[in-house]
Design an enzyme around this catalytic site. Structure first.
Site, PDB file in Angstrom:
ATOM      1  N   PRO A 177     -34.634   6.705 -44.124  1.00 28.44           N
ATOM      2  CA  PRO A 177     -34.085   7.844 -44.862  1.00 28.44           C
ATOM      3  C   PRO A 177     -33.332   8.829 -43.976  1.00 28.44           C
ATOM      4  O   PRO A 177     -33.627   8.963 -42.781  1.00 28.44           O
ATOM      5  CB  PRO A 177     -35.343   8.494 -45.471  1.00 28.44           C
ATOM      6  CG  PRO A 177     -36.345   7.389 -45.545  1.00 28.44           C
ATOM      7  CD  PRO A 177     -36.078   6.536 -44.351  1.00 28.44           C
ATOM      8  N   TYR A 178     -32.374   9.478 -44.585  1.00 24.90           N
ATOM      9  CA  TYR A 178     -31.588  10.539 -43.946  1.00 24.90           C
ATOM     10  C   TYR A 178     -30.766  10.026 -42.758  1.00 24.90           C
ATOM     11  O   TYR A 178     -30.426  10.777 -41.853  1.00 24.90           O
ATOM     12  CB  TYR A 178     -32.498  11.703 -43.499  1.00 24.90           C
ATOM     13  CG  TYR A 178     -33.408  12.186 -44.587  1.00 24.90           C
ATOM     14  CD1 TYR A 178     -32.900  12.851 -45.701  1.00 24.90           C
ATOM     15  CD2 TYR A 178     -34.779  11.943 -44.523  1.00 24.90           C
ATOM     16  CE1 TYR A 178     -33.746  13.282 -46.731  1.00 24.90           C
ATOM     17  CE2 TYR A 178     -35.628  12.356 -45.541  1.00 24.90           C
ATOM     18  CZ  TYR A 178     -35.108  13.023 -46.641  1.00 24.90           C
ATOM     19  OH  TYR A 178     -35.937  13.429 -47.659  1.00 24.90           O
ATOM     20  N   ARG A 179     -30.481   8.745 -42.761  1.00 26.97           N
ATOM     21  CA  ARG A 179     -29.723   8.103 -41.671  1.00 26.97           C
ATOM     22  C   ARG A 179     -30.431   8.195 -40.325  1.00 26.97           C
ATOM     23  O   ARG A 179     -29.801   8.140 -39.271  1.00 26.97           O
ATOM     24  CB  ARG A 179     -28.306   8.686 -41.584  1.00 26.97           C
ATOM     25  CG  ARG A 179     -27.523   8.495 -42.878  1.00 26.97           C
ATOM     26  CD  ARG A 179     -26.068   8.810 -42.730  1.00 26.97           C
ATOM     27  NE  ARG A 179     -25.387   8.607 -43.997  1.00 26.97           N
ATOM     28  CZ  ARG A 179     -24.081   8.737 -44.155  1.00 26.97           C
ATOM     29  NH1 ARG A 179     -23.318   9.066 -43.130  1.00 26.97           N
ATOM     30  NH2 ARG A 179     -23.535   8.543 -45.339  1.00 26.97           N
ATOM     31  N   LEU A 180     -31.748   8.319 -40.380  1.00 28.98           N
ATOM     32  CA  LEU A 180     -32.555   8.330 -39.154  1.00 28.98           C
ATOM     33  C   LEU A 180     -32.998   6.899 -38.860  1.00 28.98           C
ATOM     34  O   LEU A 180     -34.179   6.574 -38.790  1.00 28.98           O
ATOM     35  CB  LEU A 180     -33.763   9.262 -39.333  1.00 28.98           C
ATOM     36  CG  LEU A 180     -33.421  10.689 -39.774  1.00 28.98           C
ATOM     37  CD1 LEU A 180     -34.686  11.507 -39.955  1.00 28.98           C
ATOM     38  CD2 LEU A 180     -32.485  11.362 -38.766  1.00 28.98           C
ATOM     39  N   HIS A 181     -32.018   6.024 -38.707  1.00 27.97           N
ATOM     40  CA  HIS A 181     -32.259   4.590 -38.664  1.00 27.97           C
ATOM     41  C   HIS A 181     -33.059   4.172 -37.432  1.00 27.97           C
ATOM     42  O   HIS A 181     -33.115   4.891 -36.424  1.00 27.97           O
ATOM     43  CB  HIS A 181     -30.927   3.842 -38.691  1.00 27.97           C
ATOM     44  CG  HIS A 181     -30.020   4.275 -39.794  1.00 27.97           C
ATOM     45  ND1 HIS A 181     -30.435   4.369 -41.096  1.00 27.97           N
ATOM     46  CD2 HIS A 181     -28.713   4.671 -39.780  1.00 27.97           C
ATOM     47  CE1 HIS A 181     -29.425   4.787 -41.856  1.00 27.97           C
ATOM     48  NE2 HIS A 181     -28.379   4.985 -41.076  1.00 27.97           N
TER      49      HIS A 181
END
Length: 200
Positions: A177-181
């Site tokens: 989520p939230y581009r916190l890959h």
């Protein structure tokens, strides 16, 4: 921030790839073995296209092509490639980079024989990547090959074979989520792998 497990840095990269491929095969509606294959000319002009992975083991990742195609010519002139698997349904990617080698004649023969009859005839009839004046020309060549071989064996063309990408780096990317890959890369050091987690 997420219930997804992080990528296991203790995993063998080939075993992890096999597990992710298995997940993709269960989820992807079409061609989970599809991958982008990037090549370049000796002076650095890149090109990329979608192909199908046709073999993988601890030596590397195999695909097949006409050796006189654009990618075939580039790989013989500059024998390095990059692969990208993007499995949208499971929100994962795998990037692979390394030198390439041509597969053995026995490997190419075995895979060619496993293809459908029309695919084998197409490999004979097609001057892959080269200009075609009109579709009917190709269809006439396909018909001529069909008549020539009939119900008999169809030999593999000498300019049709496979390449094996010998991975020097394999990066696994998992959506969070939230581009916190979550990202981790395995790099080859002789006969062993070093692994590093990467910032998103």
């Amino acid at each position: 921030m997420s219930d997804l497990p992080l990528i296991d840095l203790k995993a063998d990269p080939f075993a992890l790839f096999a597990a992710w491929m298995s997940d993709a095969e269960a989820a992807e509606p079409n061609d989970p073995n599809a991958m982008a294959v990037a090549t370049s000319t000796p002076d650095g002009h890149p090109s990329v296209r979608m192909l199908l992975l046709k073999g993988v083991d601890e030596r590397g990742f195999v695909f097949y092509t006409n050796l006189d195609s654009r990618k075939g010519g580039e790989l013989r002139a500059n024998p390095h490639a990059a692969l990208l698997f993007h499995w949208k349904s499971v929100r994962r990617q795998v990037r692979i980079e390394g030198p390439v080698e041509v597969v053995t004649a026995a490997e190419a023969d075995a895979y060619f024989a496993s293809r459908s009859r029309m695919s084998r005839l197409g490999a004979i009839a097609s001057d892959q990547s080269r200009p075609l004046d009109e579709r009917s020309t190709f269809e006439e060549r396909l018909k001529a090959a069909d008549e020539k071989y009939g119900d008999g064996p169809i030999p593999r063309p000498t300019n049709w074979s496979g390449f094996r990408v010998l991975p020097e780096a394999i990066e696994f990317w998992q959506d969070r989520p939230y581009r916190l890959h979550d990202r981790a890369v395995w790099t080859r050091d002789g006969n062993q792998w070093n692994v590093t987690r990467l910032y998103p």
